[in-house]
Design an enzyme around this catalytic site. Structure first.
Site, PDB file in Angstrom:
ATOM      1  N   LYS A 216       0.856  -1.199   0.000  1.00 17.87           N
ATOM      2  CA  LYS A 216       0.000   0.000   0.000  1.00 17.87           C
ATOM      3  C   LYS A 216       0.889   1.246   0.000  1.00 17.87           C
ATOM      4  CE  LYS A 216      -3.756   1.721   2.928  1.00 17.87           C
ATOM      5  NZ  LYS A 216      -4.472   1.411   4.172  1.00 17.87           N
TER       6      LYS A 216
ATOM      7  N   ARG B   5     -15.532   3.596  13.520  1.00 18.72           N
ATOM      8  CA  ARG B   5     -16.212   4.869  13.300  1.00 18.72           C
ATOM      9  C   ARG B   5     -17.694   4.680  13.047  1.00 18.72           C
ATOM     10  NH1 ARG B   5     -11.850   6.350   8.952  1.00 18.72           N
ATOM     11  NH2 ARG B   5     -12.347   4.168   8.686  1.00 18.72           N
TER      12      ARG B   5
HETATM   13  O1  PNS Z   1      -4.970   2.119   9.420  1.00 19.11           O
HETATM   14  P1  PNS Z   1      -5.259   0.899   8.593  1.00 19.11           P
HETATM   15  O2  PNS Z   1      -4.602   1.006   7.225  1.00 19.11           O
HETATM   16  O3  PNS Z   1      -6.738   0.605   8.487  1.00 19.11           O
HETATM   17  O4  PNS Z   1      -4.578  -0.339   9.367  1.00 19.11           O
HETATM   18  C1  PNS Z   1      -4.620  -1.629   8.830  1.00 19.11           C
HETATM   19  C2  PNS Z   1      -3.768  -2.618   9.644  1.00 19.11           C
HETATM   20  C3  PNS Z   1      -2.339  -2.128   9.787  1.00 19.11           C
HETATM   21  C4  PNS Z   1      -4.361  -2.773  11.007  1.00 19.11           C
HETATM   22  C5  PNS Z   1      -3.838  -3.968   8.870  1.00 19.11           C
HETATM   23  O5  PNS Z   1      -3.561  -3.728   7.524  1.00 19.11           O
HETATM   24  C6  PNS Z   1      -2.856  -5.003   9.394  1.00 19.11           C
HETATM   25  O6  PNS Z   1      -3.038  -5.549  10.455  1.00 19.11           O
HETATM   26  N1  PNS Z   1      -1.809  -5.287   8.587  1.00 19.11           N
HETATM   27  C7  PNS Z   1      -0.774  -6.253   8.902  1.00 19.11           C
HETATM   28  C8  PNS Z   1      -0.919  -7.536   8.061  1.00 19.11           C
HETATM   29  C9  PNS Z   1      -1.889  -8.492   8.742  1.00 19.11           C
HETATM   30  O7  PNS Z   1      -1.593  -9.029   9.774  1.00 19.11           O
HETATM   31  N2  PNS Z   1      -3.115  -8.638   8.142  1.00 19.11           N
HETATM   32  C10 PNS Z   1      -4.193  -9.406   8.736  1.00 19.11           C
HETATM   33  C11 PNS Z   1      -4.182 -10.860   8.355  1.00 19.11           C
HETATM   34  S1  PNS Z   1      -4.457 -11.113   6.643  1.00 19.11           S
END
Ligand code: PNS
Length: 170
Positions: free
Chosen positions: A42, A90
């Site tokens: 991203k 939210r």
């Molecule tokens: O602020 P965001 O972009 O909504 O945060 C998203 C986040 C960082 C919480 C999420 O993308 C995440 O946990 N990414 C790490 C990869 C992961 O563990 N994904 C979940 C299992 S597929």
């Protein structure tokens, strides 16, 4: 035993909604680790270093640490010996995706639970995307992001706006 929670996110950039969740979660857990995702897929507007720095500039609570992470959230949770993941909600529209994430994380790491916190009503419309959109078109960021970051965020988004507007043909 110290009760440690992780508050993960992109924080691209941090908003007052995030700060509100950090304050409230820090009041519940012994230690809150804010995990800033360093995501190679991203494309972020701010570098991970800038995002960590913005959070460090704003959050001065003794039981909050700001760290970056890459890879799976559950690995970061384990590295930090955390027992909980904090997510801000939210609106109902956030719930479906967040519930899916909570379930997959629970499956991978059963010892860790996800806790949803409703954002404060005054920030229920707020997101990093909205902040960037406002800044891109010269809108005021007052009340949307910490005051000390208003300028740096506005400037960075204005730079990317001028880049977008550069003519691509001679
Ligand atoms: O602020 P965001 O972009 O909504 O945060 C998203 C986040 C960082 C919480 C999420 O993308 C995440 O946990 N990414 C790490 C990869 C992961 O563990 N994904 C979940 C299992 S597929």
């Amino acid at each position: 035993m110290k009760r440690i929670a992780i508050y993960p996110g992109s924080f691209d950039p941090v908003t007052n909604g995030h700060i509100d969740i950090i304050r409230r979660a820090a009041g519940i857990f012994d230690l809150l680790v804010v995990g800033v995702l360093n995501n190679s897929v991203k494309k972020a507007t701010f570098t991970v270093r800038e995002r960590v720095q913005m959070l460090n500039t704003t959050v001065a609570l003794p039981n909050v640490e700001i760290k970056s992470f890459s890879g799976l959230l559950v690995d970061f949770v384990q590295e930090n010996k955390a027992i909980a993941i904090i997510k801000g909600l939210r609106a109902v529209s956030d719930f479906e995706y967040e519930c899916q994430m909570a379930l997959i994380n629970k499956k991978m790491l059963p010892a860790c639970d996800t806790f949803f916190m409703p954002t404060a009503q005054e920030y229920s419309f707020l997101s990093s995307g909205i902040v960037k959109e406002m800044a891109r078109y010269g809108g005021s960021l007052k009340g949307l992001v910490p005051e000390c970051l208003e300028r740096v965020i506005a400037e960075k988004c204005a730079i990317s706006r001028s880049e977008v507007q550069k003519p691509s043909l001679p």
